[in-house]
Design a protein around this motif. Structure first.
Motif, PDB file in Angstrom:
ATOM      1  N   TYR A  39       0.824  -0.911  -0.202  1.00 49.46           N
ATOM      2  CA  TYR A  39       0.219  -0.146  -0.239  1.00 49.46           C
ATOM      3  C   TYR A  39       0.673   1.512   0.116  1.00 49.46           C
ATOM      4  CZ  TYR A  39      -3.352   3.573   1.310  1.00 49.46           C
ATOM      5  OH  TYR A  39      -4.086   4.466   1.791  1.00 49.46           O
ATOM      6  N   ASP A  40       0.548   2.305  -0.700  1.00 46.38           N
ATOM      7  CA  ASP A  40       1.223   3.824  -0.942  1.00 46.38           C
ATOM      8  C   ASP A  40       0.358   4.568  -1.554  1.00 46.38           C
ATOM      9  OD1 ASP A  40       2.748   5.961  -1.415  1.00 46.38           O
ATOM     10  OD2 ASP A  40       3.337   5.180  -3.479  1.00 46.38           O
ATOM     11  N   GLY A  41       0.110   5.104   0.728  1.00 45.98           N
ATOM     12  CA  GLY A  41      -0.732   6.578   0.959  1.00 45.98           C
ATOM     13  C   GLY A  41      -0.510   7.448  -0.482  1.00 45.98           C
ATOM     14  N   ALA A  42       0.571   7.386  -1.153  1.00 48.15           N
ATOM     15  CA  ALA A  42       0.580   8.611  -1.540  1.00 48.15           C
ATOM     16  C   ALA A  42      -0.807   8.496  -3.798  1.00 48.15           C
ATOM     17  CB  ALA A  42       1.735   9.331  -2.469  1.00 48.15           C
ATOM     18  N   ASP A  43      -0.964   7.273  -3.232  1.00 50.07           N
ATOM     19  CA  ASP A  43      -1.695   7.250  -4.547  1.00 50.07           C
ATOM     20  C   ASP A  43      -3.026   7.444  -4.550  1.00 50.07           C
ATOM     21  OD1 ASP A  43      -0.068   6.327  -6.098  1.00 50.07           O
ATOM     22  OD2 ASP A  43      -0.046   3.609  -4.935  1.00 50.07           O
ATOM     23  N   PHE A  44      -3.740   7.772  -3.192  1.00 49.12           N
ATOM     24  CA  PHE A  44      -5.183   7.579  -2.092  1.00 49.12           C
ATOM     25  C   PHE A  44      -5.377   9.009  -1.932  1.00 49.12           C
ATOM     26  CE2 PHE A  44      -3.939   3.051  -3.287  1.00 49.12           C
ATOM     27  CZ  PHE A  44      -5.770   3.033  -4.132  1.00 49.12           C
ATOM     28  N   ASN A  45      -4.304  10.195  -1.501  1.00 49.25           N
ATOM     29  CA  ASN A  45      -4.250  11.324  -1.428  1.00 49.25           C
ATOM     30  C   ASN A  45      -5.577  12.457  -1.140  1.00 49.25           C
ATOM     31  OD1 ASN A  45      -3.508  13.071   0.350  1.00 49.25           O
ATOM     32  ND2 ASN A  45      -2.285  14.409  -1.399  1.00 49.25           N
ATOM     33  N   GLU A  46      -6.142  12.171  -0.288  1.00 51.15           N
ATOM     34  CA  GLU A  46      -7.714  12.753  -0.155  1.00 51.15           C
ATOM     35  C   GLU A  46      -9.140  12.124  -0.928  1.00 51.15           C
ATOM     36  OE1 GLU A  46      -7.166  16.564  -1.698  1.00 51.15           O
ATOM     37  OE2 GLU A  46      -5.782  16.926  -0.086  1.00 51.15           O
ATOM     38  N   GLY A  89     -15.772 -18.381  -3.710  1.00 48.80           N
ATOM     39  CA  GLY A  89     -14.921 -16.867  -4.102  1.00 48.80           C
ATOM     40  C   GLY A  89     -15.924 -16.401  -2.674  1.00 48.80           C
ATOM     41  N   PHE A  90     -15.556 -15.071  -2.887  1.00 48.11           N
ATOM     42  CA  PHE A  90     -16.002 -14.024  -1.342  1.00 48.11           C
ATOM     43  C   PHE A  90     -15.865 -12.374  -1.762  1.00 48.11           C
ATOM     44  CE2 PHE A  90     -11.305 -14.228  -0.909  1.00 48.11           C
ATOM     45  CZ  PHE A  90     -11.194 -12.688  -0.282  1.00 48.11           C
ATOM     46  N   THR A  91     -16.590 -12.272  -1.039  1.00 53.05           N
ATOM     47  CA  THR A  91     -16.651 -10.133  -1.200  1.00 53.05           C
ATOM     48  C   THR A  91     -16.209  -9.810  -0.104  1.00 53.05           C
ATOM     49  OG1 THR A  91     -18.380 -10.785  -2.673  1.00 53.05           O
ATOM     50  CG2 THR A  91     -17.933  -8.293  -1.860  1.00 53.05           C
ATOM     51  N   ARG A  92     -15.948  -8.342  -0.274  1.00 57.59           N
ATOM     52  CA  ARG A  92     -15.142  -7.546   0.611  1.00 57.59           C
ATOM     53  C   ARG A  92     -15.445  -6.664   0.476  1.00 57.59           C
ATOM     54  NH1 ARG A  92     -15.131 -12.012   3.257  1.00 57.59           N
ATOM     55  NH2 ARG A  92     -13.708 -12.332   4.487  1.00 57.59           N
ATOM     56  N   SER A  93     -15.451  -5.638   1.341  1.00 54.46           N
ATOM     57  CA  SER A  93     -15.894  -4.365   1.122  1.00 54.46           C
ATOM     58  C   SER A  93     -14.262  -3.380   1.710  1.00 54.46           C
ATOM     59  CB  SER A  93     -16.629  -3.112   1.074  1.00 54.46           C
ATOM     60  OG  SER A  93     -17.629  -3.647   1.166  1.00 54.46           O
ATOM     61  N   ILE A  94     -13.965  -2.539   0.850  1.00 57.00           N
ATOM     62  CA  ILE A  94     -12.559  -1.046   1.576  1.00 57.00           C
ATOM     63  C   ILE A  94     -12.786  -0.046   1.628  1.00 57.00           C
ATOM     64  CG2 ILE A  94     -11.192  -1.061  -0.895  1.00 57.00           C
ATOM     65  CD1 ILE A  94      -8.516  -1.907   0.634  1.00 57.00           C
ATOM     66  N   HIS A  95     -12.399   0.548   2.616  1.00 54.88           N
ATOM     67  CA  HIS A  95     -12.916   2.123   2.953  1.00 54.88           C
ATOM     68  C   HIS A  95     -11.399   2.805   2.736  1.00 54.88           C
ATOM     69  CE1 HIS A  95     -13.915   6.449   3.757  1.00 54.88           C
ATOM     70  NE2 HIS A  95     -13.079   6.216   4.889  1.00 54.88           N
ATOM     71  N   PHE A  96     -10.886   3.723   1.705  1.00 61.12           N
ATOM     72  CA  PHE A  96      -9.296   4.493   1.523  1.00 61.12           C
ATOM     73  C   PHE A  96      -9.350   5.536   2.348  1.00 61.12           C
ATOM     74  CE2 PHE A  96      -8.935   1.526  -2.040  1.00 61.12           C
ATOM     75  CZ  PHE A  96      -7.317   0.752  -1.287  1.00 61.12           C
ATOM     76  N   TYR A  97      -8.797   5.580   3.142  1.00 61.76           N
ATOM     77  CA  TYR A  97      -8.215   7.643   3.117  1.00 61.76           C
ATOM     78  C   TYR A  97      -7.068   7.736   3.994  1.00 61.76           C
ATOM     79  CZ  TYR A  97      -8.044   4.918   7.951  1.00 61.76           C
ATOM     80  OH  TYR A  97      -7.093   4.066   8.271  1.00 61.76           O
ATOM     81  N   GLU A  98      -7.642   9.529   4.132  1.00 57.29           N
ATOM     82  CA  GLU A  98      -5.908   9.981   3.527  1.00 57.29           C
ATOM     83  C   GLU A  98      -4.859   9.239   3.897  1.00 57.29           C
ATOM     84  OE1 GLU A  98      -3.541  14.666   4.469  1.00 57.29           O
ATOM     85  OE2 GLU A  98      -5.847  14.163   5.199  1.00 57.29           O
ATOM     86  N   LYS A  99      -5.079   8.611   5.162  1.00 52.32           N
ATOM     87  CA  LYS A  99      -3.382   7.876   5.141  1.00 52.32           C
ATOM     88  C   LYS A  99      -3.982   6.116   5.768  1.00 52.32           C
ATOM     89  CE  LYS A  99      -2.057  12.070   8.806  1.00 52.32           C
ATOM     90  NZ  LYS A  99      -2.082  12.402  10.176  1.00 52.32           N
ATOM     91  N   GLY A 100      -4.284   6.074   5.500  1.00 56.60           N
ATOM     92  CA  GLY A 100      -4.529   4.200   5.661  1.00 56.60           C
ATOM     93  C   GLY A 100      -6.373   3.903   5.341  1.00 56.60           C
ATOM     94  N   TYR A 101      -6.725   2.828   5.516  1.00 56.04           N
ATOM     95  CA  TYR A 101      -7.096   1.460   4.346  1.00 56.04           C
ATOM     96  C   TYR A 101      -8.256   0.635   5.599  1.00 56.04           C
ATOM     97  CZ  TYR A 101      -3.906  -1.724   3.931  1.00 56.04           C
ATOM     98  OH  TYR A 101      -2.881  -2.293   5.099  1.00 56.04           O
ATOM     99  N   ASN A 102      -9.139   0.608   5.514  1.00 58.96           N
ATOM    100  CA  ASN A 102     -10.178  -0.072   6.397  1.00 58.96           C
ATOM    101  C   ASN A 102     -10.638  -1.142   5.446  1.00 58.96           C
ATOM    102  OD1 ASN A 102      -9.767   0.861   8.614  1.00 58.96           O
ATOM    103  ND2 ASN A 102     -11.131   2.524   8.422  1.00 58.96           N
ATOM    104  N   ILE A 103     -10.861  -2.248   6.148  1.00 62.83           N
ATOM    105  CA  ILE A 103     -11.310  -3.399   5.269  1.00 62.83           C
ATOM    106  C   ILE A 103     -12.609  -4.262   5.958  1.00 62.83           C
ATOM    107  CG2 ILE A 103     -11.504  -5.876   4.367  1.00 62.83           C
ATOM    108  CD1 ILE A 103      -8.599  -5.958   3.343  1.00 62.83           C
ATOM    109  N   HIS A 104     -13.996  -4.218   5.494  1.00 65.04           N
ATOM    110  CA  HIS A 104     -15.074  -4.564   5.612  1.00 65.04           C
ATOM    111  C   HIS A 104     -15.619  -5.668   5.187  1.00 65.04           C
ATOM    112  CE1 HIS A 104     -15.125  -1.561   8.150  1.00 65.04           C
ATOM    113  NE2 HIS A 104     -14.935  -0.462   7.177  1.00 65.04           N
ATOM    114  N   ASP A 105     -16.262  -6.830   6.172  1.00 63.05           N
ATOM    115  CA  ASP A 105     -16.480  -8.267   5.667  1.00 63.05           C
ATOM    116  C   ASP A 105     -17.899  -7.747   5.831  1.00 63.05           C
ATOM    117  OD1 ASP A 105     -17.769 -10.138   5.279  1.00 63.05           O
ATOM    118  OD2 ASP A 105     -16.887 -11.156   6.641  1.00 63.05           O
ATOM    119  N   TYR A 106     -19.169  -7.628   4.976  1.00 67.15           N
ATOM    120  CA  TYR A 106     -20.112  -7.593   5.313  1.00 67.15           C
ATOM    121  C   TYR A 106     -21.391  -8.479   4.960  1.00 67.15           C
ATOM    122  CZ  TYR A 106     -19.010  -2.605   5.829  1.00 67.15           C
ATOM    123  OH  TYR A 106     -18.540  -1.125   6.801  1.00 67.15           O
TER     124      TYR A 106
END
Length: 358
Positions: A273-280, A338-355
């Motif tokens: 992961y490179d945070g610069a790619d997802f700045n703001e 197979g499986f499904t997940r959600s990912i949320h990118f923000y300025e300093k990182g990311y979160n993975i959720h399983d719904y």
């Protein structure tokens, strides 16, 4: 030609009468079944008057309930919960009457970026003995209790975790009381302990007639979503229930692999992961992996496709997210599904959720 005799005539008449009796029985049975299966009442929620707190004005506007302060009764107590309005009333303190109204806001359809709703509701009469017990309990234990705003130790949570609000009229006196999130309050304070005990007794008294909310929930139309005060409930259709049962072995397997899948995704993302790619960025995506352990699909969780199509930054972030997730490989887990997940990118990182509903 055969001569018609009196016995023949009587036999024919008897057959006609029997047919009519059978037909009448069928019609009566159908009528009774229709009555027993009556749908809940519905009323559209007006865009200009969307009310979620069961204000007196809203209850009068939508359900034609008299505002308690204007009640013709000497004693009139209205107990409002997240999904119920309970009215108890009398002209003396010995014999009360009352009703329970169950209410849910059904999400009807989408209109642009917003939704239309219907109130689904029913009004059920309380037994006089239940109403009388409830009325005396409110009069003796709740009417004179302090409001939550007057109790210093009452913890006012900004999250709505259930309301217990009262509109109370006694002769010419009218007052309101609010006890939001009362179950989460500390019982070490005497006033709070008394209020919690009184409301708990009131709920038990009313539900001793029947489990009003559970019965109401069972009557709600399937395949629809409902706002139930502070929560949302989706009621699956018969087809979805059957599909859920059919997919049970697959869900059980994916649940058994959940920890391994999540750990593998997080470990690999940590390395690349490179945070610069997802700045703001502040971007949300839903992604699916095949049983071979590679990215299968990626969907941007924007309001609509147009919002991404004409937004340069969103298109850029989508491409970066796809490129990043394509680098992940969990084929070593040798998945059966197979499986499904959600990912949320923000300025300093990311979160993975399983719904996933397991």
């Amino acid at each position: 030609m055969k001569k018609t005799t009196l016995p023949d005539i009587l036999y024919s008449l008897n057959k006609i009468i029997m047919k009519k009796k059978i037909l009448l029985f069928i019609l009566l049975t159908q009528s009774l079944l229709s009555f027993a299966q009556i749908d809940l009442k519905k009323i559209p929620i007006v865009d200009s008057f969307r009310c979620y707190d069961f204000s007196e004005e809203a209850l009068h506007f939508y359900f034609d309930l008299t505002e308690v302060k204007n009640s013709q009764y000497t004693y009139h107590f209205r107990y409002k919960k997240s999904t119920q309005i309970i009215d108890i009333y009398s002209n003396d303190t010995l014999n009360f009457q009352g009703f329970v109204m169950n209410v849910a806001a059904q999400i009807k359809n989408r209109k642009g970026y917003d939704y239309n709703y219907d109130y689904c509701f029913e009004k059920l009469q309380l037994k006089d003995s239940i109403a009388t017990s409830a009325g005396k309990l409110i009069l003796n234990k709740i009417y004179s209790s302090p409001n939550s705003n007057d109790i210093e130790q009452w913890e006012h949570n900004w999250l709505d975790c259930g309301r217990s609000h009262f509109n109370l009229k006694q002769v010419d006196e009218y007052k309101t009381k609010k006890y939001s999130c009362y179950t989460q309050q500390p019982s070490t304070v005497k006033d709070i302990a008394n209020i919690k005990s009184a409301i708990s007794q009131l709920d038990s008294t009313i539900n001793s007639q029947e489990d009003f909310f559970s019965n109401f929930r069972n009557k709600l139309e399937k395949g629809k979503s409902y706002y139930l005060g502070f929560s949302i409930m989706y009621k699956m259709s018969e087809k979805e229930i059957q599909q859920l049962e059919k997919n049970k072995p697959q869900r059980e397997y994916l649940f058994s692999m959940k920890e391994q899948i999540d750990n593998s995704l997080k470990e690999q993302l940590y390395e690349i992961y490179d945070g610069a790619d997802f700045n703001e960025c502040y971007c949300d995506y839903t992604f699916s992996f095949s049983k071979k352990g590679k990215l299968k699909s990626l969907k941007a969780n924007h309001k609509n496709f147009i919002s991404r199509l004409f937004n340069k930054d969103k298109r850029k972030h989508y491409k970066e997210a796809k490129k990043l997730l394509k680098k992940l490989n969990i084929s070593d887990l040798k998945l059966r599904h197979g499986f499904t997940r959600s990912i949320h990118f923000y300025e300093k990182g990311y979160n993975i959720h399983d719904y996933t509903i397991y």
